[in-house]
Design a protein around this motif. Sequence first.
Motif, PDB file in Angstrom:
ATOM      1  N   LEU A  38       0.752  -1.013  -0.258  1.00 28.74           N
ATOM      2  CA  LEU A  38       0.031  -0.223  -0.165  1.00 28.74           C
ATOM      3  C   LEU A  38       0.827   1.305   0.456  1.00 28.74           C
ATOM      4  N   VAL A  39       1.694   1.054   0.745  1.00 32.60           N
ATOM      5  CA  VAL A  39       2.928   2.318   1.273  1.00 32.60           C
ATOM      6  C   VAL A  39       3.769   2.867  -0.246  1.00 32.60           C
ATOM      7  N   ASN A  40       3.928   2.258  -0.566  1.00 31.37           N
ATOM      8  CA  ASN A  40       5.131   1.839  -1.875  1.00 31.37           C
ATOM      9  C   ASN A  40       4.423   2.581  -2.953  1.00 31.37           C
ATOM     10  N   SER A  41       2.701   1.364  -3.393  1.00 28.72           N
ATOM     11  CA  SER A  41       2.109   2.008  -4.222  1.00 28.72           C
ATOM     12  C   SER A  41       2.157   3.828  -4.559  1.00 28.72           C
ATOM     13  N   PHE A  68      -2.097  -2.136 -19.522  1.00 29.03           N
ATOM     14  CA  PHE A  68      -2.305  -2.567 -17.766  1.00 29.03           C
ATOM     15  C   PHE A  68      -4.305  -2.921 -18.467  1.00 29.03           C
ATOM     16  N   TRP A  69      -4.567  -1.564 -19.680  1.00 24.07           N
ATOM     17  CA  TRP A  69      -6.155  -2.127 -19.453  1.00 24.07           C
ATOM     18  C   TRP A  69      -5.365  -3.516 -19.981  1.00 24.07           C
ATOM     19  N   MET A 252       1.005 -11.403 -13.994  1.00 21.76           N
ATOM     20  CA  MET A 252       2.163 -11.223 -15.132  1.00 21.76           C
ATOM     21  C   MET A 252       2.687 -10.291 -15.582  1.00 21.76           C
ATOM     22  N   LEU A 253       1.862  -8.777 -15.286  1.00 25.91           N
ATOM     23  CA  LEU A 253       1.975  -7.376 -15.845  1.00 25.91           C
ATOM     24  C   LEU A 253       2.609  -6.858 -13.906  1.00 25.91           C
ATOM     25  N   VAL A 254       2.073  -7.071 -12.874  1.00 24.05           N
ATOM     26  CA  VAL A 254       3.086  -6.923 -11.874  1.00 24.05           C
ATOM     27  C   VAL A 254       3.895  -7.710 -11.431  1.00 24.05           C
ATOM     28  N   LEU A 271      -0.382  -1.557  -9.166  1.00 22.51           N
ATOM     29  CA  LEU A 271      -0.915  -2.540 -10.178  1.00 22.51           C
ATOM     30  C   LEU A 271      -1.308  -4.294  -9.298  1.00 22.51           C
ATOM     31  N   SER A 272      -0.635  -4.161  -7.929  1.00 23.36           N
ATOM     32  CA  SER A 272      -1.090  -4.751  -6.831  1.00 23.36           C
ATOM     33  C   SER A 272      -2.092  -4.653  -6.398  1.00 23.36           C
ATOM     34  N   VAL A 273      -2.485  -3.866  -5.888  1.00 21.04           N
ATOM     35  CA  VAL A 273      -3.432  -2.559  -5.015  1.00 21.04           C
ATOM     36  C   VAL A 273      -4.487  -2.729  -6.142  1.00 21.04           C
ATOM     37  N   VAL A 274      -4.639  -2.607  -7.173  1.00 18.40           N
ATOM     38  CA  VAL A 274      -5.919  -3.156  -8.155  1.00 18.40           C
ATOM     39  C   VAL A 274      -6.096  -4.329  -8.126  1.00 18.40           C
TER      40      VAL A 274
END
Lengths: 295, 301
Positions: A38-41, A68-69, A252-254, A271-274
């Motif tokens: 969360l912080v790193n995002s 991303f899309w 995969m993108l992460v 991305l992980s947060v998403v």
Amino acid sequence: MAASVRIRRQLPLSPWLFAAPGLLVTGVFVLYPFVSTLVNSFTDRRTLLPGHFVGLANFRELLHDDMFWTGLRNSTLYVVGVVPALVVLPLLLALLVQKNIPGITFFRSAFYTPVVASIVVVGLIWVWLLDERGLVDSLLETAGIGRVGFLSDQWLLLLSAMAVTVWKGLGYYMIIYLAALANVPRELHEAAAVDGAGPVRRFLSVTVPAVRSTMVLVAALSSVAAFKVFSEVYLMAGPSGGPAGEDTTLVMLVQRTGTGLTGRVGYASALSVVVFVVTVALMLLVLRADRRDES
Amino acid sequence: MSVLEKVRPEPPVTVRKEPRVTDEHGRRIRVGELVWRYLLLLAVLALTVGPFLWQLSTSLKGPTEDIYSSPPSFLPARPTLHNYTRVADTIPVWDYALNSLKVATANVVTNCAGSALAGYALARLRFRGRKVTTLVFVLAMLVPVEGIVIAQFTTMRELGLNNTLIGVVLPGAIGAMNVLLMRGAFRNLPYEIEEAAYVDGANVWQRFLRVALPSVKGTVAVVAIFAFMGAWDDFLWPLIVLSDPSKFTLTIGLNYLHGTFAADERLVAAGTVIAVAPLIALFACLQRYFFRGVGEGAVKG
């Protein structure tokens, strides 16, 4: 809890000694990484650089990132394609292996083999089966249909990966349904049969309502897993996600953006947060749909 | 759990005048129904197990045999184990298998010990903060691994454990779900046994080791199986944490084999057979516990 009141005298420290290893591992490797994601995002942290606070820049960049899309689209399509199949097919399979006929234990175990096998093994087996020169195409050619080349087309590849996910998941959800089916009172079926209901009718008006909550559970579990898909697509499409990366999924993108010495940890965290938010949303959506049906 | 136990007993084949097949309620199943059931079962069997057999068959085909023939030939003309020795010449497959075994064994030990200890504390010991501790494990169970791998990776770097097998083991060393599974098992034990031990003067460690733990062997077995398979199968995490080929686990090694030598499917096939055979063997031996465990774990969550 009655007894723990009676067994009161114990070393004051021991409960914590018991729980310490578990708490330590969970704290250091699950909860701390969760918080630091969360912080790193909100930072531009990279693997070797500490990073600075950048506010919502990562999230803004996501909106303009075609990859991303693409990832979001593929992960979403994965849910849409895989979940209905994994809700329905394992139920039918459970009905098939439910009756206690000779040899059924063997069949149950055999149907579970794909669950047991490593995802890498499963991926490589299917890459070989679906190869342009592989078994499936060679059977299709023998049957006069001709070779399809499942792995050379972006959409066929995604579809094939979904099929593999379903294939691997069948046995797992079959077991869950078996447990649920055992609790369906036989009298319900008999009463319906007396009323003249055939097998299909009985399936729809007795079995399905009786295992409905299990179907919701399966839908929730499989949709969350499907959205986070990594291995199947990675193995079948390759690290870069197939032709022009068109088969890339979010996870995969992460993995691609966040790892390695030049990894963009901050961006990958966004991305992980998403991924995390959508996962939670999916859970809530499925559970809510369940409640609405009930009322 | 109830289902499988209910379903398990061998089908009573009553041999009176004619052999009959009955279901679990002792009701006869008609021959017609039986036939279509077996036909469907065989069709599904071909679909689920067939791919593994095809892989095995490919791995046994010699270098001169056409593996791309159409129509395909399902049996190797002259079966050979040659490909298995060739895999070992190409990648250190036995070292990779050993790495996987180390990781999986460590994972079994840490998960069994750690989750039994924590589960016992949560179920049976009274202490301030027990509810909060339980909540910590529940929350941890809900965190999706895929969402935190990058942060786990940076944490591992900070600890200097990147690119080590210990780094592969640690994040999953004591799974929150296993802790909660053990907690459930301990809770279901009758208190009287432990009280008796308490009266006899047993302290908390003795009660745990001598009385409580032996009574939940079944759940420990389930945790062990899950831990072994989870570690043996894991792909994403070792892929991220391991960069040195000599430390690869079997799954990463296979992916490497596939990427580098995709030209020869016989080799890849032999590699996958090496990776999957121990799991199928383990599963065949322990399937009784396994089915019960999966049913319980999934339903009770």
